[in-house]
Design an enzyme around this catalytic site. Structure first.
Site, PDB file in Angstrom:
ATOM      1  N   GLU A  35      -1.342  -3.973  14.302  1.00 12.87           N
ATOM      2  CA  GLU A  35      -1.616  -3.727  12.880  1.00 12.87           C
ATOM      3  C   GLU A  35      -3.075  -4.078  12.559  1.00 12.87           C
ATOM      4  O   GLU A  35      -3.576  -5.122  12.979  1.00 12.87           O
ATOM      5  CB  GLU A  35      -0.674  -4.583  12.035  1.00 12.87           C
ATOM      6  CG  GLU A  35      -0.005  -3.836  10.919  1.00 12.87           C
ATOM      7  CD  GLU A  35       0.914  -2.716  11.375  1.00 12.87           C
ATOM      8  OE1 GLU A  35       0.508  -1.536  11.221  1.00 12.87           O
ATOM      9  OE2 GLU A  35       2.016  -2.992  11.870  1.00 12.87           O
ATOM     10  N   HIS A  36      -3.728  -3.196  11.830  1.00 15.74           N
ATOM     11  CA  HIS A  36      -5.153  -3.336  11.481  1.00 15.74           C
ATOM     12  C   HIS A  36      -6.022  -3.329  12.735  1.00 15.74           C
ATOM     13  O   HIS A  36      -7.143  -3.841  12.729  1.00 15.74           O
ATOM     14  CB  HIS A  36      -5.407  -4.581  10.623  1.00 15.74           C
ATOM     15  CG  HIS A  36      -4.899  -4.422   9.212  1.00 15.74           C
ATOM     16  ND1 HIS A  36      -5.697  -4.043   8.166  1.00 15.74           N
ATOM     17  CD2 HIS A  36      -3.655  -4.562   8.693  1.00 15.74           C
ATOM     18  CE1 HIS A  36      -4.973  -3.975   7.041  1.00 15.74           C
ATOM     19  NE2 HIS A  36      -3.717  -4.280   7.340  1.00 15.74           N
ATOM     20  N   SER A  69       8.459  23.605  -1.583  1.00 17.86           N
ATOM     21  CA  SER A  69       9.057  22.422  -0.975  1.00 17.86           C
ATOM     22  C   SER A  69      10.294  22.027  -1.769  1.00 17.86           C
ATOM     23  O   SER A  69      10.339  22.230  -2.991  1.00 17.86           O
ATOM     24  CB  SER A  69       8.053  21.270  -0.996  1.00 17.86           C
ATOM     25  OG  SER A  69       8.712  20.041  -0.771  1.00 17.86           O
ATOM     26  N   GLY A 126       6.374   7.476   0.719  1.00 12.68           N
ATOM     27  CA  GLY A 126       5.728   6.238   0.303  1.00 12.68           C
ATOM     28  C   GLY A 126       6.451   4.982   0.756  1.00 12.68           C
ATOM     29  O   GLY A 126       6.190   3.892   0.245  1.00 12.68           O
ATOM     30  N   LEU A 129       6.740   5.187   6.186  1.00  8.88           N
ATOM     31  CA  LEU A 129       7.224   5.884   7.390  1.00  8.88           C
ATOM     32  C   LEU A 129       6.462   7.184   7.634  1.00  8.88           C
ATOM     33  O   LEU A 129       6.818   7.966   8.500  1.00  8.88           O
ATOM     34  CB  LEU A 129       8.729   6.163   7.268  1.00  8.88           C
ATOM     35  CG  LEU A 129       9.591   4.900   7.157  1.00  8.88           C
ATOM     36  CD1 LEU A 129      11.052   5.282   6.959  1.00  8.88           C
ATOM     37  CD2 LEU A 129       9.457   4.025   8.399  1.00  8.88           C
ATOM     38  N   SER A 130       5.407   7.380   6.848  1.00  8.52           N
ATOM     39  CA  SER A 130       4.502   8.510   7.026  1.00  8.52           C
ATOM     40  C   SER A 130       5.147   9.882   6.850  1.00  8.52           C
ATOM     41  O   SER A 130       5.142  10.716   7.764  1.00  8.52           O
ATOM     42  CB  SER A 130       3.777   8.437   8.367  1.00  8.52           C
ATOM     43  OG  SER A 130       2.550   9.104   8.232  1.00  8.52           O
ATOM     44  N   ASP A 176      -0.582   7.831  12.744  1.00  9.91           N
ATOM     45  CA  ASP A 176       0.635   8.477  12.255  1.00  9.91           C
ATOM     46  C   ASP A 176       0.831   9.856  12.878  1.00  9.91           C
ATOM     47  O   ASP A 176       1.926  10.213  13.307  1.00  9.91           O
ATOM     48  CB  ASP A 176       0.587   8.625  10.726  1.00  9.91           C
ATOM     49  CG  ASP A 176       0.446   7.279  10.031  1.00  9.91           C
ATOM     50  OD1 ASP A 176       0.456   6.239  10.721  1.00  9.91           O
ATOM     51  OD2 ASP A 176       0.312   7.279   8.791  1.00  9.91           O
ATOM     52  N   TYR A 228      -7.295  -4.191   1.687  1.00  9.45           N
ATOM     53  CA  TYR A 228      -7.621  -3.398   2.875  1.00  9.45           C
ATOM     54  C   TYR A 228      -9.138  -3.341   3.051  1.00  9.45           C
ATOM     55  O   TYR A 228      -9.663  -3.567   4.144  1.00  9.45           O
ATOM     56  CB  TYR A 228      -7.039  -1.989   2.700  1.00  9.45           C
ATOM     57  CG  TYR A 228      -7.266  -1.031   3.839  1.00  9.45           C
ATOM     58  CD1 TYR A 228      -6.441  -1.045   4.958  1.00  9.45           C
ATOM     59  CD2 TYR A 228      -8.289  -0.089   3.790  1.00  9.45           C
ATOM     60  CE1 TYR A 228      -6.631  -0.148   6.000  1.00  9.45           C
ATOM     61  CE2 TYR A 228      -8.492   0.811   4.826  1.00  9.45           C
ATOM     62  CZ  TYR A 228      -7.669   0.779   5.921  1.00  9.45           C
ATOM     63  OH  TYR A 228      -7.868   1.674   6.943  1.00  9.45           O
TER      64      TYR A 228
END
Ligand code: ADP
Ligand code: MG
Length: 385
Positions: A35-36, A69, A126, A129-130, A176, A228
């Site tokens: 992560e990061h 969609s 959101g 989980l991309s 992702d 971030y």
């Protein structure tokens, strides 16, 4: 046909008429560890999950593009010239951004045909989980097929990232999209964020009777943007002070030297990234050796590092990890950028429901918003159906 395929087929027929030329499907992802580390040119280890975006698409004779969609019933009509001119808005920036980004890969957009596309997804939006990479990669594999571009999977991942960075305007890395295109059943995607080299690593969760429980804490990432940026800046200062292009170029042996050059906070930020990169490499070795217990310990260590050194956890994420530890989970950690979002726990399939219930009860006791626990299965990446 799966339920998702039936839904997009019905939507396609209803809005555009006729049978689509084909169906394509691309999954969301969860990050197991790392992560990061992406923007520090290091390592990540996500896997593609069993929730995906499914699309039905047909090429057209003209340059018109029509999109619909299940998220939003209105048909959006545009054309490839507007896409080439980066004229996008709303959710269609994801699929149209992908069409535009093919133009950066030796594809002459001026010579391509337009298309009709219907989109359906069971990746929660959101939730970390991309769903964004899932829609990008489903469209990317479809256009690669119908336009006959023959690009490799690294190029398709890059196209998805460019769509997200330029068309949508989200400054994300390539993790992702890589997970979504390179995923395989019961395997993780080991990605070197500098070289973009990918290796699939067998997980063996199934054979060991283990599942991955995801707990969406429903905590909104309210400090995410500022937090971030601050973390990224600390990492950049750290790399500059130590005279390396990126923190990826350091090992824990460099941390003593870092102590003399950095203030206490920046030192901890750097220590997280440097040790996290090492944990990802160690995690891959543990998985290759079939040492799932060792892998789980690295997950816990990763969480501790994010909580104490990188300071991106929140009480809800810590509570999930502690409950998992008490339940005897093999490993657990927060996943994603932090300040909210999801935690994951690796544990015997028979214990997953109980942990979900335990966490739900705990959150209620503390007056927190109800969390959403669900299991995910490492699954196949983007493909034509
Ligand atoms: P996530 O963590 O789920 O990737 P993002 O904010 O990055 O969250 O992406 C979510 C956005 O992607 C949605 O708001 C929407 O604009 C777009 N999106 C994802 N899936 C679909 C879909 N099936 N149909 C239309 N838009 C979608
Ligand atoms: Mg996203």
């Amino acid at each position: 046909m799966t339920a998702g395929t039936e839904r997009v087929r019905a939507l396609f027929q209803d809005r555009f008429g006729g049978e689509p030329a084909g169906f394509w499907r691309a999954p969301g992802r969860v990050n197991l560890i790392g992560e990061h580390t992406d923007y520090n040119e290091g390592f990540v280890l996500p896997f593609a999950i069993d929730r995906a975006t499914t699309i039905a698409l047909s090429p057209r004779e003209d340059r018109v593009v029509r999109l619909v969609s299940t998220f939003d019933d209105a048909v959006v009509e545009t054309d490839l010239d507007r896409a080439a001119g980066r004229d996008f808005s709303g959710w269609t920036a994801y699929p149209l951004g992908v069409a535009w980004a093919f133009g950066e890969h030796a594809v002459d957009l001026g010579a391509q045909r337009g298309f009709d596309v219907a989109i359906d997804s069971d990746v929660p939006v959101g939730a970390g989980l991309s769903s964004s990479a899932a829609i990008e990669m489903a469209v990317a594999v479809a256009l690669d097929d119908v336009w006959g571009t023959g690009l490799d999977r690294t190029a398709l991942a890059r196209i998805g990232q460019r769509a997200e960075n330029i068309a949508v305007g989200a400054p994300t890395g390539i993790m992702d999209q890589s997970a979504s295109v390179f995923g395989q059943r019961d395997a993780a995607v080991f990605l070197d964020c500098r070289s973009l080299a990918v290796e699939q690593v067998p997980l063996g969760f199934d054979a060991a009777g283990l599942v991955l429980l995801v707990v969406d804490t429903k905590v909104e990432h309210s400090h995410a943007t500022g937090g971030y940026r601050e973390r990224r800046e600390a990492c950049e200062r750290g790399a500059a002070a130590l005279g390396v292009p990126a923190l990826r170029d350091l090992t824990s042996a460099d941390l003593a030297r870092a102590e003399a050059l950095l203030d206490e906070v920046d030192l901890r930020r750097v220590r997280h990234v440097v040790t996290e990169d090492e944990r990802v490499v160690d995690a891959v070795a543990a998985l290759r050796a079939g040492d799932l217990a060792g892998f789980g310990r690295l997950m816990y260590a990763s969480h501790d590092s994010m909580r104490d050194d990188f300071e991106i956890s929140v009480p809800q994420l810590d509570a999930v990890v502690e409950a998992a530890r008490e339940a005897g989970a093999v490993g657990a950690r927060m996943t994603g950028g932090g300040f909210g979002g999801c935690a994951i726990a690796l544990l015997p399939a028979a214990d997953a429901q109980r942990l979900g219930e335990r966490v739900t009860a705990l959150f209620a006791e503390r007056g927190w918003r109800a969390p959403v626990p669900f299991t995910v299965i490492p699954s196949e990446g983007a493909r034509a159906l």
